[in-house]
Design a protein around this motif. Structure first.
Motif, mmCIF file in Angstrom:
data_model
loop_
_atom_site.group_PDB
_atom_site.id
_atom_site.type_symbol
_atom_site.label_atom_id
_atom_site.label_comp_id
_atom_site.label_asym_id
_atom_site.label_seq_id
_atom_site.Cartn_x
_atom_site.Cartn_y
_atom_site.Cartn_z
ATOM 1 N N UNK A 2 74.217 -41.612 -66.339
ATOM 2 C CA UNK A 2 74.385 -40.710 -65.208
ATOM 3 C C UNK A 2 75.248 -39.525 -65.613
ATOM 4 N N UNK A 3 74.814 -38.348 -65.229
ATOM 5 C CA UNK A 3 75.591 -37.153 -65.509
ATOM 6 C C UNK A 3 76.399 -36.811 -64.267
ATOM 7 N N UNK A 4 77.679 -36.656 -64.417
ATOM 8 C CA UNK A 4 78.542 -36.288 -63.302
ATOM 9 C C UNK A 4 78.887 -34.812 -63.443
ATOM 10 N N UNK A 5 78.720 -34.091 -62.359
ATOM 11 C CA UNK A 5 79.037 -32.672 -62.353
ATOM 12 C C UNK A 5 80.339 -32.464 -61.608
ATOM 13 N N UNK A 6 81.189 -31.663 -62.173
ATOM 14 C CA UNK A 6 82.464 -31.359 -61.535
ATOM 15 C C UNK A 6 82.316 -30.082 -60.733
ATOM 16 N N UNK A 7 83.036 -30.067 -59.641
ATOM 17 C CA UNK A 7 83.044 -28.897 -58.777
ATOM 18 C C UNK A 7 83.686 -27.725 -59.503
ATOM 19 N N UNK A 8 83.043 -26.586 -59.447
ATOM 20 C CA UNK A 8 83.557 -25.352 -60.037
ATOM 21 C C UNK A 8 83.970 -24.457 -58.871
ATOM 22 N N UNK A 9 85.284 -24.376 -58.615
ATOM 23 C CA UNK A 9 85.761 -23.634 -57.453
ATOM 24 C C UNK A 9 85.393 -22.159 -57.506
ATOM 25 N N UNK A 14 81.767 -18.132 -55.131
ATOM 26 C CA UNK A 14 80.646 -17.196 -55.260
ATOM 27 C C UNK A 14 79.516 -17.568 -54.299
ATOM 28 N N UNK A 15 79.215 -18.855 -54.226
ATOM 29 C CA UNK A 15 78.158 -19.328 -53.333
ATOM 30 C C UNK A 15 78.551 -19.078 -51.879
ATOM 31 N N UNK A 16 79.822 -19.348 -51.530
ATOM 32 C CA UNK A 16 80.300 -19.100 -50.169
ATOM 33 C C UNK A 16 80.196 -17.618 -49.824
ATOM 34 N N UNK A 17 80.520 -16.756 -50.768
ATOM 35 C CA UNK A 17 80.418 -15.312 -50.547
ATOM 36 C C UNK A 17 78.968 -14.904 -50.345
ATOM 37 N N UNK A 18 78.066 -15.442 -51.152
ATOM 38 C CA UNK A 18 76.648 -15.128 -51.035
ATOM 39 C C UNK A 18 76.112 -15.573 -49.680
ATOM 40 N N UNK A 19 76.448 -16.798 -49.272
ATOM 41 C CA UNK A 19 75.988 -17.290 -47.970
ATOM 42 C C UNK A 19 76.578 -16.458 -46.830
ATOM 43 N N UNK A 46 72.693 -23.210 -59.107
ATOM 44 C CA UNK A 46 73.935 -23.945 -59.304
ATOM 45 C C UNK A 46 73.693 -25.404 -58.958
ATOM 46 N N UNK A 47 74.681 -26.236 -59.184
ATOM 47 C CA UNK A 47 74.560 -27.653 -58.892
ATOM 48 C C UNK A 47 74.937 -27.921 -57.438
ATOM 49 N N UNK A 48 74.415 -28.999 -56.913
ATOM 50 C CA UNK A 48 74.650 -29.378 -55.520
ATOM 51 C C UNK A 48 76.133 -29.504 -55.169
ATOM 52 N N UNK A 49 76.959 -29.949 -56.109
ATOM 53 C CA UNK A 49 78.389 -30.089 -55.791
ATOM 54 C C UNK A 49 79.013 -28.736 -55.457
ATOM 55 N N UNK A 50 78.533 -27.669 -56.091
ATOM 56 C CA UNK A 50 79.062 -26.337 -55.796
ATOM 57 C C UNK A 50 78.580 -25.839 -54.433
ATOM 58 N N UNK A 51 77.348 -26.182 -54.058
ATOM 59 C CA UNK A 51 76.840 -25.819 -52.730
ATOM 60 C C UNK A 51 77.638 -26.570 -51.667
ATOM 61 N N UNK A 52 77.872 -27.852 -51.891
ATOM 62 C CA UNK A 52 78.676 -28.642 -50.941
ATOM 63 C C UNK A 52 80.082 -28.063 -50.802
ATOM 64 N N UNK A 53 80.680 -27.691 -51.917
ATOM 65 C CA UNK A 53 82.024 -27.109 -51.888
ATOM 66 C C UNK A 53 82.019 -25.783 -51.130
ATOM 67 N N UNK A 54 80.976 -24.973 -51.325
ATOM 68 C CA UNK A 54 80.866 -23.697 -50.615
ATOM 69 C C UNK A 54 80.761 -23.934 -49.111
ATOM 70 N N UNK A 55 80.000 -24.933 -48.716
ATOM 71 C CA UNK A 55 79.874 -25.232 -47.288
ATOM 72 C C UNK A 55 81.181 -25.748 -46.711
ATOM 73 N N UNK A 56 81.951 -26.479 -47.512
ATOM 74 C CA UNK A 56 83.288 -26.907 -47.045
ATOM 75 C C UNK A 56 84.182 -25.694 -46.817
ATOM 76 N N UNK A 57 84.086 -24.716 -47.705
ATOM 77 C CA UNK A 57 84.866 -23.476 -47.557
ATOM 78 C C UNK A 57 84.470 -22.777 -46.259
ATOM 79 N N UNK A 58 83.160 -22.638 -46.032
ATOM 80 C CA UNK A 58 82.684 -21.952 -44.830
ATOM 81 C C UNK A 58 83.003 -22.752 -43.568
#
Length: 95
Positions: A2-9, A14-19, A46-58
């Motif tokens: 399993x590959x684990x992806x770390x959140x890239x703040x 960037x994703x939060x800004x784009x959204x 981008x990876x799903x963890x970054x999208x999830x993090x962006x949605x948490x920001x928003x």
């Protein structure tokens, strides 16, 4: 294996800004649902963890409502900041 992806703040911001830009432009107006992660992830390259993090920001900013098992809903578009030089106060008195 399993590959684990770390959140890239930085990427999440960037994703939060784009959204936010799309929401402000009316692509996703207040009350609308954002696309599911599976559709946003490839679109944003981008990876799903970054999208999830962006949605948490928003969500923390009150822009979207995120609930477990539900698609994120746009609550209120963030105010568009118009940055520019301040207008000087006018003095209507003649010298």
């Amino acid at each position: 294996m399993t590959t684990h992806h770390r959140e890239d703040l930085g990427r999440a911001n960037d994703v939060a800004t784009w959204l936010t830009t799309l929401i402000q432009a009316g692509v996703y107006p207040a009350g609308s649902l954002l696309p599911r992660f599976r559709r946003l992830t490839p679109t944003l390259a981008t990876h799903e963890v970054n999208v999830r993090a962006a949605l948490r920001i928003l969500h923390a900013r009150g822009v979207v409502l995120c609930r477990p098992g539900a698609v994120a809903r746009v609550e209120s578009p963030p105010a568009v900041s118009h940055s520019g030089p301040a207008q000087p106060a006018r003095d209507d008195k003649e010298p």
